[in-house]
Motif scaffolding. Structure first.
Motif: not given
Length: 213
Positions: A64-70
């Motif tokens: 869920d939520g925005p794209r996470p840190s790589k």
């Protein structure tokens, strides 16, 4: 009881105010039950939105939520290593990153036992061989290291630290930056280090990972 989302945002603001998170570098996460809440890709730690975090499971699957840190594999690795880890801090802090570009002091710790507070608050901090940011194999190697640790330096990249609370992880990050600055200031001198007995006694007293090097 504090809100882990708010704690994470406050930690980001503190680290940014200390100058340990230049630009949009660095990422933070907390573990809540079987989920990881992590800063989104490109997030400025000075302005983290507590309601705008990415949500992953412990395997790193984006839920869920925005794209996470790589860099999420690093965070997942620390949570897999030790269920007592509830927060992870990854920074590009200047002094610790500089030390990550130097040969390590030993196999188990890139940084020698210069001060008691480094041993007490951080513990042995191995240098993890270079890989591109976000590399899953590097994170897997970190997860499999055969000795206890709550911090590591990623070669030519920067520090990553874990703790039982976000406050403890942040304090460890600040302490690692300080001891790294001391190490660089000493240059080619041969400083007096804590003896194995002194460092071992501190590690045992404060339940900090420190062992034979």
């Amino acid at each position: 009881m504090t809100d882990p989302r708010t704690d994470l945002a406050a930690a980001g603001a503190r680290l940014a105010a200390l100058g340990l998170s230049p630009g949009s570098s660095g990422n933070l996460s907390v573990r809540v039950d079987d989920h990881i809440l992590i800063t989104p890709t490109g997030a400025d730690l000075a302005e983290v939105d507590p309601d705008g975090l990415s949500v992953l499971d412990l395997a790193g699957t984006h839920l869920d939520g925005p794209r996470p840190s790589k860099e999420f594999p690093l965070h997942s690795a620390f949570y897999r290593r030790d269920p007592g880890n509830r927060a992870v801090v990854h920074l590009h802090a200047r002094n610790a990153t500089a030390v990550s570009c130097l040969p390590p002091w030993s196999v188990r710790s890139a940084v020698p036992p210069l001060t008691p507070y480094f041993v007490m608050r951080v513990g042995q901090t191995p240098l993890v061989p270079y890989a591109p940011p976000g590399d899953a194999d590097q994170a897997g190697g970190l997860a499999r290291l055969p000795f206890p640790l709550r911090a590591a330096l990623l070669q030519n990249h920067g520090p990553v630290l874990a703790g039982p609370t976000m406050a403890r992880a942040v304090d460890a990050a600040v302490e690692l930056e300080e001891v790294s600055a001391l190490l660089l200031a000493l240059g080619e001198r041969s400083p007096r280090l804590l003896t194995p007995e002194e460092a071992g006694a501190l590690g045992a007293k404060y339940d900090s990972p420190w062992g034979e090097n």
